[in-house]
Motif scaffolding. Structure first.
Motif, PDB file in Angstrom:
ATOM      1  N   ARG A  77      87.817  40.042  77.716  1.00 46.28           N
ATOM      2  CA  ARG A  77      88.931  40.732  77.073  1.00 46.28           C
ATOM      3  C   ARG A  77      89.124  40.165  75.663  1.00 46.28           C
ATOM      4  O   ARG A  77      88.527  39.161  75.300  1.00 46.28           O
ATOM      5  N   GLY A  78      89.973  40.798  74.933  1.00 46.45           N
ATOM      6  CA  GLY A  78      90.176  40.377  73.563  1.00 46.45           C
ATOM      7  C   GLY A  78      89.540  41.407  72.677  1.00 46.45           C
ATOM      8  O   GLY A  78      89.469  42.573  73.053  1.00 46.45           O
ATOM      9  N   SER A  79      89.003  40.970  71.563  1.00 44.58           N
ATOM     10  CA  SER A  79      88.593  41.950  70.572  1.00 44.58           C
ATOM     11  C   SER A  79      87.277  42.626  70.926  1.00 44.58           C
ATOM     12  O   SER A  79      86.487  42.145  71.734  1.00 44.58           O
ATOM     13  N   LEU A  80      87.085  43.750  70.323  1.00 40.17           N
ATOM     14  CA  LEU A  80      85.865  44.540  70.510  1.00 40.17           C
ATOM     15  C   LEU A  80      84.630  43.763  70.071  1.00 40.17           C
ATOM     16  O   LEU A  80      84.618  43.145  69.020  1.00 40.17           O
ATOM     17  N   ARG A  81      83.599  43.786  70.872  1.00 38.35           N
ATOM     18  CA  ARG A  81      82.328  43.185  70.487  1.00 38.35           C
ATOM     19  C   ARG A  81      81.226  44.182  70.717  1.00 38.35           C
ATOM     20  O   ARG A  81      81.230  44.861  71.746  1.00 38.35           O
ATOM     21  N   VAL A  82      80.295  44.245  69.806  1.00 37.43           N
ATOM     22  CA  VAL A  82      79.162  45.151  70.024  1.00 37.43           C
ATOM     23  C   VAL A  82      77.887  44.347  70.253  1.00 37.43           C
ATOM     24  O   VAL A  82      77.771  43.196  69.835  1.00 37.43           O
TER      25      VAL A  82
ATOM     26  N   HIS B  33      73.150  38.736  64.803  1.00 32.26           N
ATOM     27  CA  HIS B  33      72.706  38.243  66.088  1.00 32.26           C
ATOM     28  C   HIS B  33      73.916  38.168  66.998  1.00 32.26           C
ATOM     29  O   HIS B  33      75.054  38.140  66.520  1.00 32.26           O
ATOM     30  N   GLY B  34      73.703  38.125  68.280  1.00 28.63           N
ATOM     31  CA  GLY B  34      74.805  37.906  69.207  1.00 28.63           C
ATOM     32  C   GLY B  34      75.690  39.113  69.421  1.00 28.63           C
ATOM     33  O   GLY B  34      75.187  40.206  69.649  1.00 28.63           O
ATOM     34  N   HIS B  35      76.989  38.893  69.361  1.00 27.03           N
ATOM     35  CA  HIS B  35      77.947  39.905  69.785  1.00 27.03           C
ATOM     36  C   HIS B  35      79.065  40.015  68.776  1.00 27.03           C
ATOM     37  O   HIS B  35      80.195  39.620  69.049  1.00 27.03           O
ATOM     38  N   PRO B  36      78.745  40.558  67.618  1.00 26.91           N
ATOM     39  CA  PRO B  36      79.687  40.525  66.501  1.00 26.91           C
ATOM     40  C   PRO B  36      80.945  41.364  66.716  1.00 26.91           C
ATOM     41  O   PRO B  36      80.904  42.395  67.376  1.00 26.91           O
ATOM     42  N   SER B  37      82.035  40.888  66.148  1.00 25.15           N
ATOM     43  CA  SER B  37      83.320  41.590  66.185  1.00 25.15           C
ATOM     44  C   SER B  37      83.431  42.499  64.965  1.00 25.15           C
ATOM     45  O   SER B  37      82.690  42.333  63.988  1.00 25.15           O
ATOM     46  N   PRO B  38      84.361  43.439  65.009  1.00 23.61           N
ATOM     47  CA  PRO B  38      84.576  44.315  63.854  1.00 23.61           C
ATOM     48  C   PRO B  38      84.826  43.526  62.572  1.00 23.61           C
ATOM     49  O   PRO B  38      84.287  43.888  61.514  1.00 23.61           O
ATOM     50  N   GLU B  39      85.575  42.454  62.636  1.00 26.49           N
ATOM     51  CA  GLU B  39      85.849  41.653  61.442  1.00 26.49           C
ATOM     52  C   GLU B  39      84.576  41.057  60.845  1.00 26.49           C
ATOM     53  O   GLU B  39      84.381  41.047  59.635  1.00 26.49           O
ATOM     54  N   ILE B  40      83.721  40.549  61.703  1.00 26.68           N
ATOM     55  CA  ILE B  40      82.460  39.974  61.245  1.00 26.68           C
ATOM     56  C   ILE B  40      81.583  41.039  60.604  1.00 26.68           C
ATOM     57  O   ILE B  40      80.973  40.829  59.552  1.00 26.68           O
ATOM     58  N   ILE B  41      81.524  42.174  61.248  1.00 28.16           N
ATOM     59  CA  ILE B  41      80.720  43.276  60.724  1.00 28.16           C
ATOM     60  C   ILE B  41      81.284  43.725  59.376  1.00 28.16           C
ATOM     61  O   ILE B  41      80.550  43.892  58.406  1.00 28.16           O
ATOM     62  N   TYR B  42      82.596  43.861  59.331  1.00 26.71           N
ATOM     63  CA  TYR B  42      83.290  44.246  58.096  1.00 26.71           C
ATOM     64  C   TYR B  42      82.952  43.277  56.962  1.00 26.71           C
ATOM     65  O   TYR B  42      82.597  43.690  55.855  1.00 26.71           O
ATOM     66  N   ALA B  43      83.032  42.002  57.245  1.00 32.04           N
ATOM     67  CA  ALA B  43      82.751  40.986  56.227  1.00 32.04           C
ATOM     68  C   ALA B  43      81.342  41.159  55.661  1.00 32.04           C
ATOM     69  O   ALA B  43      81.134  41.087  54.452  1.00 32.04           O
ATOM     70  N   LYS B  44      80.385  41.386  56.538  1.00 29.57           N
ATOM     71  CA  LYS B  44      79.012  41.508  56.047  1.00 29.57           C
ATOM     72  C   LYS B  44      78.754  42.846  55.344  1.00 29.57           C
ATOM     73  O   LYS B  44      78.051  42.899  54.333  1.00 29.57           O
ATOM     74  N   VAL B  45      79.338  43.906  55.886  1.00 31.61           N
ATOM     75  CA  VAL B  45      79.167  45.225  55.273  1.00 31.61           C
ATOM     76  C   VAL B  45      79.740  45.227  53.856  1.00 31.61           C
ATOM     77  O   VAL B  45      79.181  45.811  52.935  1.00 31.61           O
TER      78      VAL B  45
END
Lengths: 145, 145
Positions: A77-82, B33-45
């Motif tokens: 649970r918690g934030s969305l992960r892809v 790599h791994g299981h990125p969150s929207p924030e992480i993806i946002y930062a890189k994008v």
DNA sequence: CTAGATGCAAACAGTTTGCGTCACT
DNA sequence: AGTGACGCAAACTGTTTGCATCTAG
């Protein structure tokens, strides 16, 4: 009351004060069906304890989960992960730090179902989570699984 | 660029406009790599597209997940849920409505691990989720698993 | 040209925290 | 009597929504 006795015993075992609020929260969870959320639990607990606060419900759910008296439905649970890994795989999950490592599919025998599923349920895939404590976390601290 | 071609093809397949933002978001996820969150993806994008908004990242992650172009790590994200059923069991999960039904343990063969796990990882239990579409949801609407 | 995508800002939901008071042990 | 639990309100985090503008098809 037998279950209350059991409750006090388990609290003592974990060094927790056996407060009235805790007893009611614990028994309420056990009385509910399915996978109740804090809000649902709060709503029902309130009927017996109208002045209880939602924060107390949250604090105690965490306390119970940390002690092992209750279990949460999922550690994810918690934030969305892809998934960045697009190959089929399973997950190795640490119950303490919640870190997730991929396990490639061949390391796990295909899961076989012998269930009578609800008629009309269309299975698309089976996800396996191997839960435990990762090397980094096997120092001190309490359980939580 | 081969992967871009593939991307445009898949967008077309699902009736999605192949915008520049979408391409960058998609390729960024694949590059992480791994299981990125929207924030992480946002930062890189953002490094490539400084004016992109977080809302756009969220909207497109949902679009990709709904179309099947990306997968989320777990369907159990969102609010905390506790198990009222204290017996060991597994879960039957609908990928559309996310409803969860308990499956008693005997219906599934014990999962066997043939993995070389990270040394020092202490397995406590194995959780199995049977994913699919429940009877109520097998009317219209898109995939999401 | 037009439906759908973007960017912004504001709204939301669920959860956590700080702190003064209260109650188990 | 003292430590930890409670209740309240305020703060936070992650996510969603409404709307005006822009763009791919």
């Amino acid at each position: 009351m037998k279950s209350e006795f059991n409750f006090r015993e388990r609290c003592h075992e974990y060094g927790l004060a056996a407060t009235h609020q805790r007893l009611v929260i614990y028994e309420t969870v056990r009385s509910l069906h399915g996978h109740p959320s804090p809000e649902i639990i709060y709503a029902k607990v309130r009927k017996k304890l109208p002045s209880i606060s939602l924060a107390t419900v949250y604090k105690n759910l965490h306390t119970f989960i940390a002690s092992g008296m209750l279990r949460e439905v999922s550690l994810h649970r918690g934030s969305l992960r892809v998934e960045s890994n697009q190959e089929p795989h399973h997950h190795l999950v640490c119950t303490r730090c919640r870190s997730i490592t991929d396990l490639d599919e061949e390391g796990i025998d295909p899961v076989r179902l012998r269930h009578k599923l609800p008629p009309g349920f269309l299975v698309s895939r089976i996800a396996v989570d191997v839960l435990g404590v990762c090397p980094k976390c096997s120092g001190r601290s309490r359980n939580s699984f």
